[in-house]
Enzyme design. Structure first.
Site, PDB file in Angstrom:
ATOM      1  N   SER A 135      19.367   5.005   2.063  1.00 39.83           N
ATOM      2  CA  SER A 135      18.900   4.639   3.400  1.00 39.83           C
ATOM      3  C   SER A 135      18.800   3.127   3.486  1.00 39.83           C
ATOM      4  O   SER A 135      18.632   2.446   2.456  1.00 39.83           O
ATOM      5  CB  SER A 135      17.515   5.254   3.651  1.00 39.83           C
ATOM      6  OG  SER A 135      16.927   4.731   4.829  1.00 39.83           O
ATOM      7  N   TYR A 148       9.013   8.289   1.504  1.00 30.44           N
ATOM      8  CA  TYR A 148      10.463   8.366   1.753  1.00 30.44           C
ATOM      9  C   TYR A 148      11.152   7.093   1.284  1.00 30.44           C
ATOM     10  O   TYR A 148      12.172   7.143   0.581  1.00 30.44           O
ATOM     11  CB  TYR A 148      10.706   8.592   3.243  1.00 30.44           C
ATOM     12  CG  TYR A 148      12.162   8.632   3.631  1.00 30.44           C
ATOM     13  CD1 TYR A 148      12.897   9.800   3.507  1.00 30.44           C
ATOM     14  CD2 TYR A 148      12.801   7.508   4.152  1.00 30.44           C
ATOM     15  CE1 TYR A 148      14.241   9.856   3.866  1.00 30.44           C
ATOM     16  CE2 TYR A 148      14.130   7.537   4.519  1.00 30.44           C
ATOM     17  CZ  TYR A 148      14.852   8.714   4.377  1.00 30.44           C
ATOM     18  OH  TYR A 148      16.174   8.744   4.723  1.00 30.44           O
TER      19      TYR A 148
END
Length: 240
Positions: A135, A148
């Protein structure tokens, strides 16, 4: 890598980015088996002509069950796309610890366990690839989702180390760093979102071109900011 006839195991392939990757790989002639947790979505993908495996990758038992079902089949591309997002914001109350555990396992432990389990099969292929979807938040974190971000950053560093280990082998190690994409995971996120079809297209192109890393959409700008000043990059993302 020429994708025609390549055997691909794609995790998290029944929705979002993964679903679009599966469809685009199939158009290129690849033989895609995808995993997911939702039986209805898996059934829909099976009706599109994909091999599917129901798998919960948030724990060791689920990963081991997937590896057992895969067995000794060959694999050319392992694409670790499955992931979970969990809010972990003490400004909103006390987070649920078990939810964090599931996220950590699905996003970090599961890809490592799958790579370890499938490495013998990957080594046997003339040309193979491991693709880890991390990400843009692996570069700089968002305050609302530190779990996350930590898992994606961990997977990024694992990927960098693994690439160095395998640099003289038949296995290309690729990292894809998406921005915020218009998927169910990001429902309610007011940030401008990239269409999953375009995100998937750039990942597939990176595999075809044997790129080590693909920074997608706004992640490119974030990498520029990080190169200028890591504090600048963090200042951009921590607001979210």
């Amino acid at each position: 890598m020429e994708l025609a006839d390549k055997i691909v195991l794609l995790t998290g392939g029944s929705a979002g980015i993964g679903r679009e990757i599966a469809r685009q790989l199939k158009e290129k002639g690849a033989k895609v088996t995808l995993t997911g947790r939702n039986p209805e979505r898996l059934s829909a993908m099976h009706q599109e002509g994909f091999e599917v495996i129901e798998a919960d990758l948030s724990n060791a038992a689920g990963v081991d069950a997937l590896l057992k079902e895969w067995g000794n089949k060959g694999v050319d591309v392992l694409l670790n796309n499955a992931g979970q997002l969990v809010d972990h914001d003490f400004r909103e109350g006390n987070p649920v610890a078990d939810a964090a555990d599931d996220c950590i396992y699905a996003n970090l432990n599961a890809p490592i366990r799958l790579i370890t389990g499938l490495m013998p099969s990957l080594r046997k292929r003339p040309q193979a690839a491991i693709v880890n979807v991390t990400s843009g938040l692996a570069i700089a974190p968002a305050a609302r989702t530190p779990i996350y971000c930590a898992t994606k950053s961990g997977l990024r560093f694992y990927t960098l180390g693994l690439r160095e280990q395998l640099k003289d082998s038949n296995i290309r190690v690729i990292e894809a760093l998406p921005p915020v994409v218009d998927t169910q995971m990001n429902d309610g996120n007011p940030t401008k979102k990239m269409p999953p079809e375009e995100c998937a297209r750039q990942i597939v192109v990176a595999i075809e071109r044997n790129q080590d890393e693909v920074n997608i959409g706004m992640t490119k700008a974030l990498r520029v900011a990080e190169a200028i000043s890591p504090a600048l990059a963090r200042g951009i993302t921590l607001r979210f």
